[in-house]
Scaffold this active site. Structure first.
Site, PDB file in Angstrom:
ATOM      1  NE  ARG A  52      35.049  51.684  41.145  1.00 54.00           N
ATOM      2  CZ  ARG A  52      35.949  50.740  41.365  1.00 54.00           C
ATOM      3  NH1 ARG A  52      35.907  50.017  42.481  1.00 54.00           N
ATOM      4  NH2 ARG A  52      36.879  50.468  40.476  1.00 54.00           N
ATOM      5  CE  LYS A 151      39.882  52.899  40.300  1.00 53.72           C
ATOM      6  NZ  LYS A 151      40.999  52.595  41.162  1.00 53.72           N
ATOM      7  CD  GLU A 184      41.069  50.851  50.085  1.00 56.77           C
ATOM      8  OE1 GLU A 184      40.607  50.132  49.194  1.00 56.77           O
ATOM      9  OE2 GLU A 184      40.851  52.075  50.163  1.00 56.77           O
TER      10      GLU A 184
HETATM   11  N1  PMP Z   1      41.331  49.846  46.705  1.00 59.79           N
HETATM   12  C1  PMP Z   1      41.963  50.812  46.020  1.00 59.79           C
HETATM   13  C2  PMP Z   1      42.522  51.972  46.773  1.00 59.79           C
HETATM   14  C3  PMP Z   1      42.081  50.729  44.625  1.00 59.79           C
HETATM   15  O1  PMP Z   1      42.698  51.692  43.937  1.00 59.79           O
HETATM   16  C4  PMP Z   1      41.534  49.599  43.956  1.00 59.79           C
HETATM   17  C5  PMP Z   1      41.605  49.504  42.453  1.00 59.79           C
HETATM   18  N2  PMP Z   1      42.913  49.386  41.989  1.00 59.79           N
HETATM   19  C6  PMP Z   1      40.917  48.600  44.724  1.00 59.79           C
HETATM   20  C7  PMP Z   1      40.805  48.776  46.092  1.00 59.79           C
HETATM   21  C8  PMP Z   1      40.319  47.401  44.068  1.00 59.79           C
HETATM   22  O2  PMP Z   1      39.155  47.774  43.370  1.00 59.79           O
HETATM   23  P1  PMP Z   1      38.668  47.023  42.064  1.00 59.79           P
HETATM   24  O3  PMP Z   1      38.411  45.609  42.431  1.00 59.79           O
HETATM   25  O4  PMP Z   1      37.419  47.744  41.658  1.00 59.79           O
HETATM   26  O5  PMP Z   1      39.765  47.135  41.070  1.00 59.79           O
END
Ligand code: PMP
Length: 296
Positions: A52, A151, A184
Site C-alpha cells: 500500500r 495514504k 469511513e
Molecule cells: N481510514 C483511514 C482514513 C485511516 O487513516 C485508516 C488508518 N488509520 C483506516 C481507514 C484503517 O486502515 P488500516 O486498517 O489499514 O489501519
C-alpha cells in the site's frame, strides 16, 4: 529512553533524526505514510502495508529511494533497535527538500522515516461498552480531487472531521462522501451487521482500503458470514443490528450510537464480538512468516 529512528539509510537517536524545513512533506503535506502493528516482535501483514505504501507513492508520483525488500528490512531493523515486542510502526516517505514552489522536479532526496514505538489503544471501557459517533459535516475528500485510497501526509480532511468529533465528545467521527453516502471514519473503516450479513462501503465510496478491513472481511468469509461491499447510507446505520470500526490501532471496536441515536441493542453485538475474537486470535498467532489468510 531515547527512541532509535530510521532516517534515510541510518538508525539514529531521535534527537538526531531531523529533516529540512524545506522538505515538501512539511511545506505541502507532500508524501505518504503507513501505520503498522507489531505483534509478538513480528510485523503484522507486512507485505500488505509495504504494497500500500508503494501504491500510495506511485499515485503521487513519488519515487521511494529504496526497494520494497530494503524497506521491509529497515522496518524490521528499527523494531529490533527499539526492542518493540508489541507496538506500532510509523513509516513516512516525504518528497524531500525543494524550493518554496510546488514543482516536484525541483525537489531532491525523499526522506524515509521509520518510528517504532509503543501504542496507545482506545480505553478498555470503549471496547467493553462500544463507542459513540457523530456525523461530521466535513465530507471525505472527493476521489477526483485527492483520492482517499492514497495514504498521504495530507490528513487535514480527516483532522477537520476529527475536531468535530472531539468537540461533540466522541472518540471518532463518521465521514460521508460527496454523494452523501457513508464513507469511513477519520482513521477507521466502518461496518454494519444487518440480519447476519456484514456490510461495508466499497473502495468506490472513496475510502482508504484498510488493511484491517480487508483482514476482517476475509475472516468473516472464512467463518461463513456473508459480506457485502455496497453503498451505505446513514439510514442503514440507524437501522443496523450492529456497527463496528476497524483500523490498525483500534483493531475491531463496536459502535453503539450515531448522532445520539442508539444502534441495535446499544451494546457491542455478537457478530462484532466474534470478529474481534477471530482478529485477536490471528494477531496472537502471528508468526511473521509469510502467513496468509486462506481466502474463500
Ligand atoms: N481510514 C483511514 C482514513 C485511516 O487513516 C485508516 C488508518 N488509520 C483506516 C481507514 C484503517 O486502515 P488500516 O486498517 O489499514 O489501519
Amino acid at each position: 529512553m531515547s527512541r532509535q529512528i530510521y532516517l534515510t539509510g541510518k538508525i539514529v537517536p531521535e534527537d538526531q533524526a531531523t529533516v529540512s524545513v524545506f522538505d515538501h512533506g512539511l511545506l505541502y503535506g507532500d508524501g505518504v505514510f503507513e501505520g503498522i502493528r507489531v505483534y509478538g516482535g513480528k510485523v503484522f501483514l507486512e507485505k500488505e502495508h509495504i504494497d500500500r505504501l508503494y501504491e500510495s507513492a506511485l499515485a503521487i508520483r513519488l519515487e521511494i529511494p529504496m526497494t520494497p525488500a530494503e524497506m521491509t528490512q529497515a522496518m524490521r531493523d528499527t523494531v529490533a533497535a527499539n526492542n518493540i515486542v508489541d507496538g506500532y510502526i510509523r513509516l513516512v516517505v516525504t518528497r524531500g527538500a525543494g524550493t518554496l514552489g510546488l514543482d516536484i522536479r525541483r525537489t531532491s532526496n525523499p526522506q524515509v522515516i521509520i518510528i517504532a514505538d509503543s501504542i496507545s489503544l482506545y480505553p478498555q471501557e470503549l471496547y467493553d461498552n462500544g463507542l459513540q459517533l457523530i456525523t461530521a459535516s466535513t465530507i471525505r475528500n472527493h476521489p477526483g480531487a485527492l483520492s482517499p485510497r492514497i495514504k498521504s501526509l495530507n490528513y487535514l480532511n480527516n483532522i477537520l472531521a476529527r475536531i468535530e468529533g472531539t468537540d461533540a465528545g466522541t472518540a471518532e467521527a463518521l465521514m460521508l462522501n460527496h454523494k452523501g453516502e457513508v464513507a469511513e471514519c477519520t482513521g477507521d473503516n466502518i461496518f454494519i451487521v444487518k440480519n447476519g450479513v456484514l456490510k461495508t462501503p466499497s473502495t468506490e465510496a472513496g475510502i482508504l482500503e484498510g488493511i484491517t478491513r480487508n483482514a476482517v472481511i476475509r475472516l468473516a468469509k472464512e467463518a461463513g458470514i456473508e459480506v457485502q461491499e455496497i453503498p451505505l447510507l446513514r439510514h442503514d446505520i440507524f437501522v443496523a443490528d450492529e456497527c463496528f470500526l476497524t483500523g490498525t490501532a483500534a483493531e475491531v471496536i463496536a459502535v453503539v450510537s450515531l448522532d445520539g441515536r442508539t444502534i441495535g441493542t446499544g451494546k457491542p453485538g455478537p457478530v462484532t464480538g466474534k470478529l474481534l475474537d477471530l482478529f485477536r486470535k490471528l494477531t496472537r498467532s502471528w508468526s511473521g512468516e509469510r502467513q496468509t489468510l486462506t481466502c474463500l
